[in-house]
Design a protein around this motif. Structure first.
Motif, mmCIF file in Angstrom:
data_model
loop_
_atom_site.group_PDB
_atom_site.id
_atom_site.type_symbol
_atom_site.label_atom_id
_atom_site.label_comp_id
_atom_site.label_asym_id
_atom_site.label_seq_id
_atom_site.Cartn_x
_atom_site.Cartn_y
_atom_site.Cartn_z
ATOM 1 N N VAL A 7 -68.418 -97.298 97.799
ATOM 2 C CA VAL A 7 -67.612 -97.017 96.617
ATOM 3 C C VAL A 7 -66.165 -96.988 97.061
ATOM 4 C CG1 VAL A 7 -67.245 -95.421 94.725
ATOM 5 C CG2 VAL A 7 -69.428 -95.483 95.891
ATOM 6 N N GLU A 8 -65.298 -97.461 96.208
ATOM 7 C CA GLU A 8 -63.893 -97.235 96.497
ATOM 8 C C GLU A 8 -63.593 -95.835 96.038
ATOM 9 O OE1 GLU A 8 -62.143 -101.135 94.729
ATOM 10 O OE2 GLU A 8 -60.577 -99.746 95.291
ATOM 11 N N ILE B 11 -71.525 -102.781 82.033
ATOM 12 C CA ILE B 11 -71.992 -102.515 83.400
ATOM 13 C C ILE B 11 -71.653 -101.080 83.811
ATOM 14 C CG2 ILE B 11 -71.719 -103.159 85.830
ATOM 15 C CD1 ILE B 11 -72.932 -105.426 84.396
ATOM 16 N N SER B 12 -72.678 -100.338 84.224
ATOM 17 C CA SER B 12 -72.469 -98.996 84.759
ATOM 18 C C SER B 12 -73.128 -98.915 86.119
ATOM 19 C CB SER B 12 -73.080 -97.927 83.850
ATOM 20 O OG SER B 12 -72.439 -97.942 82.603
ATOM 21 N N LYS B 13 -72.524 -98.141 86.975
ATOM 22 C CA LYS B 13 -73.077 -97.979 88.313
ATOM 23 C C LYS B 13 -72.670 -96.613 88.839
ATOM 24 C CE LYS B 13 -74.826 -98.981 92.298
ATOM 25 N NZ LYS B 13 -76.269 -99.181 92.460
ATOM 26 N N SER B 14 -73.676 -95.825 89.253
ATOM 27 C CA SER B 14 -73.376 -94.520 89.826
ATOM 28 C C SER B 14 -73.882 -94.470 91.249
ATOM 29 C CB SER B 14 -74.069 -93.415 89.029
ATOM 30 O OG SER B 14 -73.500 -93.334 87.756
ATOM 31 N N PHE B 15 -73.157 -93.756 92.056
ATOM 32 C CA PHE B 15 -73.636 -93.391 93.376
ATOM 33 C C PHE B 15 -73.808 -91.885 93.352
ATOM 34 C CE2 PHE B 15 -71.134 -97.227 93.924
ATOM 35 C CZ PHE B 15 -72.045 -98.036 94.580
ATOM 36 N N PRO B 16 -74.608 -91.365 94.256
ATOM 37 C CA PRO B 16 -74.793 -89.908 94.224
ATOM 38 C C PRO B 16 -73.450 -89.179 94.135
ATOM 39 C CG PRO B 16 -76.191 -90.897 95.902
ATOM 40 C CD PRO B 16 -75.375 -92.004 95.312
ATOM 41 N N GLY B 17 -73.245 -88.484 93.045
ATOM 42 C CA GLY B 17 -72.032 -87.692 92.909
ATOM 43 C C GLY B 17 -70.819 -88.448 92.389
ATOM 44 N N VAL B 18 -70.902 -89.760 92.283
ATOM 45 C CA VAL B 18 -69.749 -90.536 91.823
ATOM 46 C C VAL B 18 -70.194 -91.530 90.758
ATOM 47 C CG1 VAL B 18 -67.785 -91.925 92.547
ATOM 48 C CG2 VAL B 18 -68.979 -90.534 94.228
ATOM 49 N N GLY B 38 -56.126 -102.686 89.108
ATOM 50 C CA GLY B 38 -56.434 -101.272 88.948
ATOM 51 C C GLY B 38 -56.047 -100.572 90.225
ATOM 52 N N GLU B 39 -55.859 -99.255 90.146
ATOM 53 C CA GLU B 39 -55.531 -98.511 91.351
ATOM 54 C C GLU B 39 -56.740 -98.475 92.276
ATOM 55 O OE1 GLU B 39 -52.675 -95.086 91.192
ATOM 56 O OE2 GLU B 39 -53.743 -94.780 89.325
ATOM 57 N N ASN B 40 -56.508 -98.022 93.506
ATOM 58 C CA ASN B 40 -57.652 -97.788 94.384
ATOM 59 C C ASN B 40 -58.593 -96.806 93.712
ATOM 60 O OD1 ASN B 40 -56.862 -99.429 96.446
ATOM 61 N ND2 ASN B 40 -55.769 -97.808 97.537
ATOM 62 N N GLY B 41 -59.866 -97.125 93.727
ATOM 63 C CA GLY B 41 -60.817 -96.218 93.106
ATOM 64 C C GLY B 41 -61.076 -96.555 91.648
ATOM 65 N N ALA B 42 -60.430 -97.602 91.151
ATOM 66 C CA ALA B 42 -60.630 -97.955 89.748
ATOM 67 C C ALA B 42 -61.975 -98.642 89.531
ATOM 68 C CB ALA B 42 -59.502 -98.863 89.256
ATOM 69 N N GLY B 43 -62.569 -99.136 90.614
ATOM 70 C CA GLY B 43 -63.885 -99.745 90.498
ATOM 71 C C GLY B 43 -63.915 -101.247 90.695
ATOM 72 N N LYS B 44 -62.750 -101.830 91.061
ATOM 73 C CA LYS B 44 -62.702 -103.287 91.237
ATOM 74 C C LYS B 44 -63.714 -103.749 92.274
ATOM 75 C CE LYS B 44 -58.710 -102.569 92.499
ATOM 76 N NZ LYS B 44 -57.488 -102.490 93.221
ATOM 77 N N SER B 45 -63.677 -103.099 93.439
ATOM 78 C CA SER B 45 -64.540 -103.555 94.519
ATOM 79 C C SER B 45 -66.011 -103.366 94.179
ATOM 80 C CB SER B 45 -64.221 -102.813 95.811
ATOM 81 O OG SER B 45 -62.972 -103.216 96.279
ATOM 82 N N THR B 46 -66.328 -102.244 93.544
ATOM 83 C CA THR B 46 -67.715 -102.010 93.172
ATOM 84 C C THR B 46 -68.194 -103.090 92.207
ATOM 85 O OG1 THR B 46 -67.218 -99.662 93.341
ATOM 86 C CG2 THR B 46 -69.331 -100.249 92.382
ATOM 87 N N LEU B 47 -67.339 -103.404 91.247
ATOM 88 C CA LEU B 47 -67.702 -104.426 90.269
ATOM 89 C C LEU B 47 -67.954 -105.768 90.965
ATOM 90 C CD1 LEU B 47 -68.050 -104.877 87.240
ATOM 91 C CD2 LEU B 47 -65.677 -105.630 87.143
ATOM 92 N N MET B 48 -67.075 -106.091 91.903
ATOM 93 C CA MET B 48 -67.239 -107.363 92.595
ATOM 94 C C MET B 48 -68.494 -107.351 93.480
ATOM 95 S SD MET B 48 -65.023 -109.232 91.402
ATOM 96 C CE MET B 48 -65.059 -108.304 89.892
ATOM 97 N N VAL B 215 -57.676 -105.040 83.202
ATOM 98 C CA VAL B 215 -57.285 -103.789 83.854
ATOM 99 C C VAL B 215 -58.459 -102.817 83.862
ATOM 100 C CG1 VAL B 215 -55.642 -101.881 83.860
ATOM 101 C CG2 VAL B 215 -54.938 -104.117 82.981
ATOM 102 N N LEU B 216 -58.745 -102.252 85.006
ATOM 103 C CA LEU B 216 -59.733 -101.183 85.127
ATOM 104 C C LEU B 216 -59.012 -99.892 85.508
ATOM 105 C CD1 LEU B 216 -62.678 -102.704 87.224
ATOM 106 C CD2 LEU B 216 -62.375 -102.738 84.746
ATOM 107 N N ARG B 217 -59.557 -98.779 85.067
ATOM 108 C CA ARG B 217 -59.022 -97.496 85.501
ATOM 109 C C ARG B 217 -60.165 -96.491 85.552
ATOM 110 N NH1 ARG B 217 -55.066 -96.118 81.685
ATOM 111 N NH2 ARG B 217 -56.427 -94.700 80.533
ATOM 112 N N ASP B 218 -60.296 -95.799 86.669
ATOM 113 C CA ASP B 218 -61.327 -94.778 86.852
ATOM 114 C C ASP B 218 -62.711 -95.298 86.478
ATOM 115 O OD1 ASP B 218 -59.330 -93.054 87.598
ATOM 116 O OD2 ASP B 218 -59.043 -92.291 85.559
ATOM 117 N N GLY B 219 -63.007 -96.513 86.873
ATOM 118 C CA GLY B 219 -64.332 -97.060 86.621
ATOM 119 C C GLY B 219 -64.560 -97.532 85.207
ATOM 120 N N GLU B 220 -63.496 -97.514 84.388
ATOM 121 C CA GLU B 220 -63.669 -97.946 82.999
ATOM 122 C C GLU B 220 -62.821 -99.175 82.688
ATOM 123 O OE1 GLU B 220 -63.243 -94.816 80.127
ATOM 124 O OE2 GLU B 220 -64.172 -93.392 81.512
#
Lengths: 343, 508
Positions: A7-8, B11-18, B38-48, B215-220
């Motif tokens: 996760v990022e 598309i939704s994706k959760s990791f334990p606690g996140v 998006g900022e770091n943590g916005a979810g770009k990498s996870t989406l990719m 644009v993504l922000r906070d996973g949205e």
């Protein structure tokens, strides 16, 4: 946790939630020291195992025998812990130690100089070997593996040349064997070599955790380039660190010679690997930046205990070496598992 | 060419606690470049990673050419024509270009035991011809420039007949002209019908290369804009969820009438620094602007002792000094903060306390040569507080900190050493938009306290906003020194491209 890779994390999550407060601090401490704790637990298990397997194992004379036979490897391992923390390696420990012992022998028997001079020359020989290793690594930029491998051969050859390939006996140097075999504490049958090991352990522990040299060993091992750009004169400190390791090598040479009452020029090869094994078993990382002196002492004791325990169980020497190899694999693998959990 | 190539719904994706992604939409047309920001943590990498088959989404659907697909692993993604080029290359430097491209799929000969090098190289040559790439497939990858390696990565991705090409920060290591070449290649691919998803922190280049911006922000999912109509400041505000003031805001006033602390004259080193002279005043932020390769970092490395000058004089606080090593520089209270913080700035495995004290350790030694831990710890804690370093404790390993906080740890290290000249090389590179603001405030604060700061930056708005004066370099020479309040982007770029001019110092 696996998720940290995948996760990022948002900026706030980048601060890995670490438990706070006193409990958290002690937990963190435990986690950081896990390898030592594990090593210590294995040592206890080993002693218990051999004790049950053979009643002679737990006798005082056998225990002090283990300590005595651990002393030399232990002293070598203490010094080389510093080198390994810098992500270096020291392969000339065994033969360098032998050269130091031979020099002591020459000074005491051929030249007939006083005991103290012989001891000092032995230690200085080790220090000089360490200094040259450090110079080759830090100034000539020769990779530590190659630099110390070459020195291993040089020291081996010189030891044979200087001694004329024959053992030097210390029969003419009265009191020399007391350095290792005497017993300074009255009433307790504990050889001086063991006292020397414990004393040096304490000194090394203070140097590693409290001195600039110790702190810079970690800095160099963690990131030498960054350490250099922080204003740390890494070359100078590497020479100092290898020289320190050399001093321990010299002391080990004297202790070994005193224990055998002779300097055996053909002995020595293989000690470096046992010493490095002790360091690694004790949780010091060959990648550098991580390690402890107490871990190294425990590692040396494990090596000594396994060797002795297997011998007392009449398991042939060849198999003892195999077991030591397996112990190293197990120790390094637990370290890898631990690292994987952390990230 | 508006066929929908790829469509992600809910598309939704959760990791334990996140919760990394929640209800994200995205659509990509054949023959377009879609920027994903998006900022770091916005979810770009996870989406990719979902697209590349590394992760599977918890909910949501993926359509390719209108057909629902189930991407259950990297192999599936590959066979569906999705290729991803990561920020860090996965090339093997000792193998040739052709070997790298076809690794694992080499044409065989001799009963499948030997690699058929001739066919291998011809296959690569054919591919290069098709893509218009001018490289010899037999060259070792290690001998290539970074930009050429990037091209090889792209060729490798396309050798799988990729229809969707995902690029993560592709220009991070490229010079301007290399970037231009890369963009040309991307445009060619686009015109041939490939859909490109382009992830970048450099918003300015999105204007140039992309057709639409998501644009993504906070996973949205926040919004998708037509690049041509989008205002970059609006994009930033969508990314951070608030208005950012002054990204290109008012510049600072002129340099205060302060004494000169550092005077460099006639500096030369190799072919990278030809003739550099400048001066730095107390309490001043001196910006260094120029194109990539202008020699700015090289100048910084000479002043901080990492490299030696062939010629030139350095006057420090009025006295001539020789700086031969970083140790000399640190003793003279000059601190260098590299753009490559992880490699050159920090000991990542060590904790915050260790790193803050790394340069000043000898100040904490008692007469027996032993380190007094407590005063050192107090120093660290003081800096953690005053610089607002976000860390659970000073015992935290620095690798667990965010980029902005790592930068602050390095600042603390030099402040603990009492450095009054700080050289920042790209101080905000790889740092979040929000955290950048904090670094800017900190720089201003340090300057107000009397520290003298050299700030090398490739982000012109940053230099224009922060610097009292701006030294502009081109090809190893200083081509101009501009007043920060009067300079604008055009002026700086004008001086930055004055190659061959013999660098008389244009004073402000």
């Amino acid at each position: 946790m696996k998720q940290a890779d995948t996760v990022e994390p948002s900026p706030d999550e980048m601060l890995r939630p670490a438990p706070s407060g006193a409990l958290g601090a002690s937990w963190n401490l435990l986690r950081r020291q896990l390898q030592q704790v594990l090593a210590f637990a294995s040592l206890i298990v080993l002693v218990a195992f051999f004790g049950v397997a053979n009643p002679n194992f737990l006798t005082w004379s056998n225990m002090s025998g283990i300590l005595l036979s651990t002393a030399v490897i232990g002293i070598l391992a203490l010094g080389t812990t510093f080198v390994i923390i810098t992500a270096g390696i020291e392969l000339s420990l065994g033969t360098g130690m032998t050269l130091a012992a031979v020099m002591t022998g020459v000074v005491l028997t051929s030249w007939g100089l006083p005991l103290l001079v012989g001891v000092v020359v032995g230690i200085l020989t080790g220090a000089l070997i360490g200094f040259i290793n450090g110079f080759n690594v830090a100034v000539l930029k020769i990779p530590p593996f190659i630099a110390t491998l070459a020195m291993m051969l040089i020291a081996q050859g010189l030891a044979l040349v200087i001694s004329g390939t024959a053992p030097i006996y210390f029969t003419d140097a009265p009191g020399f064997t007391d350095i290792s075999l005497g017993s300074l504490i009255p009433g307790v049958q504990l050889p001086n070599a063991v006292l020397i090991l414990f004393l040096l352990t304490a000194i090394a522990a203070v140097i590693l955790s409290k001195s600039i040299l110790g702190r810079y060993s970690f800095a160099i091992g963690s990131n030498e380039e960054a350490a250099g750009l922080s204003g740390i004169n890494t070359g100078k400190w590497k020479i100092a660190i290898y020289t320190l390791s050399g001093c321990f090598m010299g002391i080990a040479g004297v202790v070994l010679a005193a224990r055998l009452n002779s300097a055996q020029p053909s002995l020595g090869i293989g000690y470096e690997l046992q010493a490095i094994a002790a360091v690694v078993i004790g949780g010091t990382s060959l990648q550098g930046g991580k390690g402890s002196i107490i871990g190294t002492l425990i590692g040396a004791l494990i090596v000594g205990t396994v060797t002795n325990g297997l011998r007392i169980m009449s398991i042939p020497q060849e198999w003892q070496t195999v077991v030591i190899g397996l112990v190293i694999l197990a120790a390094v693998y637990t370290d890898i598992l631990r690292r994987r959990k952390q990230t | 060419m508006h066929d929908q190539l790829l469509r992600l719904d809910g598309i939704s994706k959760s990791f334990p606690g996140v919760r990394a992604l929640s209800d994200v939409h995205l659509d990509l047309r054949a023959g377009e470049v879609l920027a994903l920001v998006g900022e770091n943590g916005a979810g770009k990498s996870t989406l990719m990673k979902v697209l590349a088959g590394i992760h599977q989404q918890d909910t949501g659907t993926i359509h390719i050419d209108g057909q629902p697909v189930d991407i259950d692993g990297p192999k599936t993604a590959q066979s569906l024509g999705i290729s991803i080029i990561h920020q860090e290359f996965s090339l093997m430097p000792d193998l040739t270009i052709a070997e790298n491209i076809y690794i694992g799929r080499e044409p065989h000969t001799g009963f499948g035991m030997l690699v058929d090098d001739r066919r291998l190289n011809r296959r690569a040559a054919d591919l290069f011809e098709r893509l218009g790439i001018d490289l010899d497939p037999r060259t070792k990858v290690g001998d290539l420039l970074v930009a050429q390696q990037q091209v090889v990565e792209i060729a490798k991705a396309l050798s799988f007949d990729a229809r969707v090409l995902i690029m993560d920060e592709p220009t991070a290591a490229l010079t301007e002209s290399e970037t231009e070449n890369l963009f040309r290649l991307i445009r060619d691919l686009r015109d041939q019908g490939t859909g490109v998803i382009y992830i970048s922190h450099r918003l300015a280049e999105l204007k140039e290369i992309s057709d639409r911006i998501t644009v993504l922000r906070d996973g949205e999912y926040i919004d998708t804009l037509q690049t041509g109509e989008a205002d970059l400041r609006h994009v930033i505000s969508l990314m951070v969820g608030r208005q950012i003031s002054g990204e290109a805001g008012p510049t600072r006033s002129t340099s205060p009438e302060q004494p000169t602390v550092l005077e460099v004259s006639g500096l030369k080193r190799g072919s990278r620094i030809k003739d550099v002279s400048f001066d730095l005043k107390q309490g001043e932020i001196l910006g260094f602007a120029g194109l990539m390769g202008a020699g700015r970092t090289e100048v910084a490395r000479v002043i901080c002792g990492a490299d030696r000058a062939d010629r030139g004089h350095i006057l420090l606080r009025g006295r001539p000094v020789k700086i031969k090593t970083p140790t000399d520089a640190a003793r003279l209270r000059i601190g260098y903060l590299s753009e490559d913080r992880k490699r050159l700035g920090l000991m990542l495995d060590q904790d915050v306390n260790f790193n803050i004290l790394a340069s000043s350790l000898s100040d904490y030694v008692n007469p027996f040569g032993l380190i007094r831990d407590k005063p050192g710890r107090l120093t660290s804690e003081r800096y953690v507080e005053s610089l607002k370093i976000k860390t659970p404790s000073i015992r935290q390993q620095t690798k667990a900190l965010s980029g902005g906080n790592q930068q602050k740890v390095i600042i603390a290290k030099w402040l603990a050493k009492n450095c009054d000249i700080l050289i920042f090389d790209e101080p905000t590179r790889g740092i979040d938009v929000g955290a950048k603001e904090e670094i800017y405030e900190l720089l201003n604060l340090l300057a107000d306290e009397g520290k003298s700061i050299i700030m090398i930056s490739s982000e012109l708005p940053e230099v224009l906003r922060m610097a009292h004066r701006i030294v502009v370099m081109c090809e190893g020479r200083v081509t101009g020194v501009l007043d920060g309040a009067e300079a604008d982007q055009e002026m700086v770029m004008d001086y930055a491209t004055r190659s061959g001019s013999h660098g008389g110092i244009a004073t402000s």
